[in-house]
Design a protein around this motif. Structure first.
Motif, PDB file in Angstrom:
ATOM      1  N   ILE A 270      -2.296  -1.718  -0.776  1.00 21.82           N
ATOM      2  CA  ILE A 270      -2.976  -1.367  -2.036  1.00 21.82           C
ATOM      3  C   ILE A 270      -2.067  -1.682  -3.216  1.00 21.82           C
ATOM      4  O   ILE A 270      -2.455  -2.348  -4.178  1.00 21.82           O
ATOM      5  CB  ILE A 270      -3.331   0.132  -2.055  1.00 21.82           C
ATOM      6  CG1 ILE A 270      -4.300   0.452  -0.936  1.00 21.82           C
ATOM      7  CG2 ILE A 270      -3.879   0.520  -3.429  1.00 21.82           C
ATOM      8  CD1 ILE A 270      -5.723   0.552  -1.333  1.00 21.82           C
TER       9      ILE A 270
ATOM     10  N   LEU B 254      -8.852   2.355   3.005  1.00 18.99           N
ATOM     11  CA  LEU B 254      -8.032   1.384   3.723  1.00 18.99           C
ATOM     12  C   LEU B 254      -7.296   2.046   4.880  1.00 18.99           C
ATOM     13  O   LEU B 254      -7.210   1.516   5.988  1.00 18.99           O
ATOM     14  CB  LEU B 254      -7.042   0.715   2.772  1.00 18.99           C
ATOM     15  CG  LEU B 254      -6.214  -0.398   3.393  1.00 18.99           C
ATOM     16  CD1 LEU B 254      -7.111  -1.524   3.863  1.00 18.99           C
ATOM     17  CD2 LEU B 254      -5.198  -0.941   2.402  1.00 18.99           C
TER      18      LEU B 254
ATOM     19  N   SER C 207      -0.964   0.832   4.517  1.00 19.29           N
ATOM     20  CA  SER C 207      -2.107   0.902   3.607  1.00 19.29           C
ATOM     21  C   SER C 207      -1.616   1.106   2.175  1.00 19.29           C
ATOM     22  O   SER C 207      -2.129   0.491   1.244  1.00 19.29           O
ATOM     23  CB  SER C 207      -3.087   1.991   4.053  1.00 19.29           C
ATOM     24  OG  SER C 207      -2.923   3.171   3.324  1.00 19.29           O
TER      25      SER C 207
ATOM     26  N   LEU D 160      -9.581   4.364  -2.769  1.00 12.74           N
ATOM     27  CA  LEU D 160      -9.228   3.066  -2.185  1.00 12.74           C
ATOM     28  C   LEU D 160      -8.274   3.247  -1.016  1.00 12.74           C
ATOM     29  O   LEU D 160      -8.456   2.689   0.066  1.00 12.74           O
ATOM     30  CB  LEU D 160      -8.519   2.205  -3.231  1.00 12.74           C
ATOM     31  CG  LEU D 160      -9.361   1.215  -4.033  1.00 12.74           C
ATOM     32  CD1 LEU D 160      -8.489   0.522  -5.060  1.00 12.74           C
ATOM     33  CD2 LEU D 160      -9.987   0.201  -3.090  1.00 12.74           C
ATOM     34  N   GLU D 161      -7.246   4.062  -1.279  1.00  9.83           N
ATOM     35  CA  GLU D 161      -6.200   4.216  -0.275  1.00  9.83           C
ATOM     36  C   GLU D 161      -6.766   4.869   0.981  1.00  9.83           C
ATOM     37  O   GLU D 161      -6.464   4.467   2.105  1.00  9.83           O
ATOM     38  CB  GLU D 161      -5.044   5.030  -0.858  1.00  9.83           C
ATOM     39  CG  GLU D 161      -3.746   4.860  -0.116  1.00  9.83           C
ATOM     40  CD  GLU D 161      -3.588   5.848   1.018  1.00  9.83           C
ATOM     41  OE1 GLU D 161      -2.960   5.497   2.032  1.00  9.83           O
ATOM     42  OE2 GLU D 161      -4.110   6.982   0.895  1.00  9.83           O
TER      43      GLU D 161
END
Ligand SMILES: Nc1ncnc2c1ncn2[C@@H]1O[C@H](COP(=O)(O)OP(=O)(O)OP(=O)(O)O)[C@@H](O)[C@H]1O
Ligand SMILES: [Mg+2]
Lengths: 281, 256, 287
Positions: free
Chosen positions: A98, A41, A94, A37-38
């Protein structure tokens, strides 16, 4: 009358080793998901160069005719760019987004639960009390224990640290809804669900926005600290500045952190509130 | 004719305070009942019990011959579940002293949303109904305003329209003009007067406006200590109250 | 792209300037913090650990009830047992030094904000700014001006711990019922008398809440300040993290939480206890 020291450390070490082995797959899944996810992003945020990103972001408050907000936002973003810390700043942002996003995803439902159920409240309240008395630094320890160093423990420590304010704000907002309004809705035959979704949550929205804002600010604060356990970004620069005694470097990174704080604050202030509805508060 | 509303020895307590004391009381379909009485005598509580906002501690309340707080199970009465209450609530509408409009919705949304959410009407149907009701209370031009942008009298008229939108058989009015400025009272009473004349509605009206009670009601009930101390047709009731306390009360309110 | 704004360079020059021209001030600050911190630390060392632990438990019992007293006995006992009493004393000395110095600044500042519009309009945005800034950033100017060790830790602590009690003092005084102030004016009290005899006592519970928050902020910052050489439990945690010694880090972390809970509950309890009588008195005056 000295007692021999309880071998607490070795017990903890053993317990953690056991947990890490047993829970290995779970930790793996959490870790992989978070880091993917990180990365996504971060790449997205860095994908657009600053000269595209800055107008896009500033357009947002401009669109809502908030010129002072737009000016402040523009100044903060230009400063970050000028200090040549854009990439680091985007990395920090980011991580913040998150962590704050996940934290809110947990906090808002918990806040609703705390407002609606007395049992839930009696459990959640004291836990929040303890969480809020725990100093920021301490959150790093369990994160490192289970996830080593890197962005993942940074995100998790940040999530935990930023959790209490939005829970409190949500539950306060719901509790503050005028009971007479609730009664009127009941009299009209709304079900519990309708009552929550159509009356209580919309009326609690201004409070929830305050919680969102606090959550983001606390996340930023913690993400910077989490650079100590390998969550890289602006915080890394601050730590380097401190350890190398390079005042210029440290101050520049510090100024950039403040600029990020201002930018996030303004952006999310532009998102909340004044959306046409006029809650009587 | 069977009663529309029937209270049979209904008791309601708040802690050690008995607010409704074995109250027995019936309202015929289409009857307009004015309820008067000193502050704290339990008038609001009576309406709130009927609206299912307060539970009762004893007795039976029936609406259209069906128990409100109970369900028939074979021969026995058991406590009502949420579904039963929900169904019964639909028969009753209430207008509150403090208006209680939803502050985050415009006047028309205040009417449309409950219609859509509770009556499962479609949006256009609900809108048509809302518009005609707002027209009836004389607020067609204020449809798009939020409650905070309306005067108290206008808010109260929207609240009446909202209650009517649910097509209740019984309407409850709890001191609906007490929090209005004097010059706004007339417009709200006017709307209620028209309702009473033109619609087949059973109405329970708690009020401190004796003139209004006299004019609109088929029956006036004087409430004291959780019981009906005296009742009668308005003309007789006001001209010749029998009960000592009623007389004292009327004297006090009429002097003001 | 225009040239980089020389913020770093300017900061370095500013620090150099402070180092040369404001040296007496800096030295005074260092001297005060070192003496205070030394005094507190000496105090903690002057009695054996068990005496302190029992003393804290008694105080906790009085102000926060038996639960917290037992918690304190066990928690502090554990710290002592784990050989962390010295680190605990170091942390507590720093916290007390930071809190004391913060309050010396915060309470007069809060009063000034409540009494003067100008001070209020100048200070309010500064406090806002200080409170939204991420905590870590405070370390930088502290190190730049004061180097490493106790003094910068206290300075960084002050930047975080001054705003809450300042705000709360100002709010507390601002909320005093104007009718009481008018009554006092009618008796011919001076402004100074009104402040000392009416406003401050009535703002007492708000100020106490400020003291509580000040302590909590100090603790939080003193732990973080281990990064710039402040000793104590924070340094233990930092060492454990960098050496990946899970157990060691967690034990020290638990120690910090024990201190946080004890400080929080005892000061809140003390505040409630001290203000309860006030509450009753004002109620009686009104009746
Ligand atoms: N939720 C509650 N909890 C405890 N006591 C209550 C509650 N609601 C009402 N009461 C008490 O019950 C009594 C009757 O209240 P109620 O509101 O029915 O009076 P009322 O006749 O409507 O008076 P008013 O004319 O002032 O509106 C009062 O003494 C009131 O204090
Ligand atoms: Mg009433």
């Amino acid at each position: 009358m000295e007692f021999p020291p309880i071998p607490l450390e070795s017990w903890i070490d053993a317990a953690i080793a056991w947990l890490v082995v047993r829970g290995g797959p779970i930790f793996d899944v959490i870790g992989k998901t978070l880091s993917t996810l990180e990365l996504l992003l971060r790449d997205a945020l860095r994908g657009l160069p600053p000269y595209v990103m800055i107008p896009l972001l500033v357009a947002f408050p401009l669109f809502k005719r908030r010129f002072r907000t737009a000016a402040l936002l523009l100044a903060a973003l230009l400063l970050i760019w000028n200090l040549e810390l854009w990439r680091e700043a985007m990395q920090t942002v980011s991580l913040v987004l998150i962590a704050a996003g996940l934290s809110l995803g947990i906090a808002v439902p918990l806040g609703i639960l705390a407002a609606e159920s007395r049992l839930a409240r009696s459990i959640i309240e004291p836990v929040l009390d303890y969480m809020q008395t725990t100093p920021a630094f301490v959150y790093l320890i369990p994160a490192v224990l289970f996830f080593g160093v890197g962005t993942v423990p940074g995100i998790l420590a940040t999530m935990a640290f930023a959790l209490p304010p939005p829970i409190r704000a949500t539950s306060l907002g719901i509790a503050e809804v005028d009971p007479q309004i609730v009664e009127a809705a009941v009299a009209f035959g709304s079900s519990r669900r309708q009552l929550l979704l159509k009356i209580k949550l919309p009326l609690a929205l201004p409070y929830i926005w305050v919680g969102v804002n606090q959550c983001i600010m606390m996340s930023l604060s913690m993400v910077v600290i989490a650079s100590l356990i390998g969550a890289t970004g602006l915080g890394t620069r601050v730590v380097e500045g401190l350890s190398q005694f390079d005042i210029g470097k440290g101050v520049e990174a510090g100024v950039a952190v403040v600029a990020v704080a201002i930018a996030l604050d303004r952006l999310f202030a532009a998102g909340g509130g004044k959306d046409g509805s006029k809650p009587a508060m | 004719m069977p009663a529309m509303v029937e209270f049979d020895k209904v008791t309601k307590r708040f802690g050690s305070l008995t607010v409704l004391d074995e109250l027995t009381f019936a309202v015929k379909p289409n009857e307009k009942v004015a309820i008067i009485g000193p502050s704290g005598s339990g008038k609001s509580t009576l309406l709130r019990v009927l609206m299912t906002l307060e539970r009762i501690d004893g007795g039976v309340v029936e609406v259209e011959g069906e128990p409100l707080w109970h369900m028939r199970k074979g021969d026995a009465l058991v406590a009502a579940d949420e579904r039963h209450l929900h169904r019964m609530r639909a028969k009753i509408g209430m207008v509150f002293q403090q208006f209680n409009l939803f502050p985050h919705m415009t006047a028309i949304r205040n009417i449309i949303d409950p219609c859509v959410a509770v009556l499962k009407m479609t949006e256009p149907e609900a809108r048509a109904r809302a518009e005609s009701l707002l027209d009836m209370v004389g607020l067609k031009d204020k449809m798009g305003n939020y409650p905070a942008e309306l005067s108290g009298g206008q808010q109260q008229r929207v609240a009446i329209a909202r209650a009517l939108a649910m097509r209740p058989k019984i309407m409850l009015f709890d001191e609906v003009t007490s929090s209005l400025d004097p010059e706004l009272v007339g417009e709200v009473l006017g709307v209620i007067r028209r309702l009473a004349r033109e619609h087949d509605l059973t109405m329970l009206i708690v009020t401190h406006q004796m003139g209004f009670a006299k004019e609109i009601a088929d029956r006036v009930c004087y409430f004291d200590h959780g019981r009906i101390a005296e009742e009668g047709r308005p003309a007789e009731f006001f001209a010749n109250p029998k009960n000592e306390r009623t007389r004292a009360f009327l004297k006090a309110v009429l002097e003001v | 792209m225009i040239t980089k704004i020389p913020i770093g360079g300017a900061a370095e020059q500013l620090v150099a300037f402070v180092g040369t021209y404001l040296k007496p001030l800096v030295i005074t600050f260092i001297w005060i913090t070192l003496s205070l911190n030394g005094a507190f630390f000496w105090l903690f060392q002057s009695l054996p650990a068990p005496a302190w632990i029992i003393g804290v438990a008694i105080v906790a019992w009085r102000f926060a009830g038996p639960g917290i007293a037992i918690f304190g006995l066990l928690g502090l006992g554990l710290l002592w047992n784990q050989g962390l009493w010295g680190a605990t004393a170091q942390t507590l000395s720093l916290v007390l030094t930071g809190t004391l110095m913060s309050l010396v600044v915060a309470i007069p500042l809060g009063i000034a904000m409540a009494e003067s519009r100008v001070v209020n309009s100048v200070m309010a945005p500064i406090l806002d700014f200080l409170q939204t800034m991420p905590r870590f950033v405070y370390l930088i100017p502290a190190v730049a001006i004061l180097g490493l060790d106790v003094a910068p830790a206290v300075f960084a602590t002050m930047t975080l711990a001054v705003p809450p009690p300042t705000r709360l003092t100002a709010v507390g005084i601002g909320q005093v019922d104007p009718r009481m102030v008018e009554a006092a004016e009618a008796f011919g009290s001076t402004r100074w008398q009104i402040l000392a005899k009416i406003k401050l006592p009535l703002a007492f519970s708000a100020i106490m809440l400020g003291v509580n928050q000040c302590l909590m902020m100090s603790l939080s910052m003193v732990i973080i300040a281990s990064l710039i050489g402040a000793g104590g439990l924070g340094a233990e945690i930092l060492k454990a993290i960098s050496e990946v010694k899970a157990g060691r880090g967690l034990v020290a972390g638990i120690g910090v939480v024990v201190l946080a809970i004890l400080i929080d509950r005892i000061t809140k309890g003390a505040a409630a206890r001290l203000t309860r009588r006030w509450g009753r008195d004002t109620v009686m005056q009104q009746a």
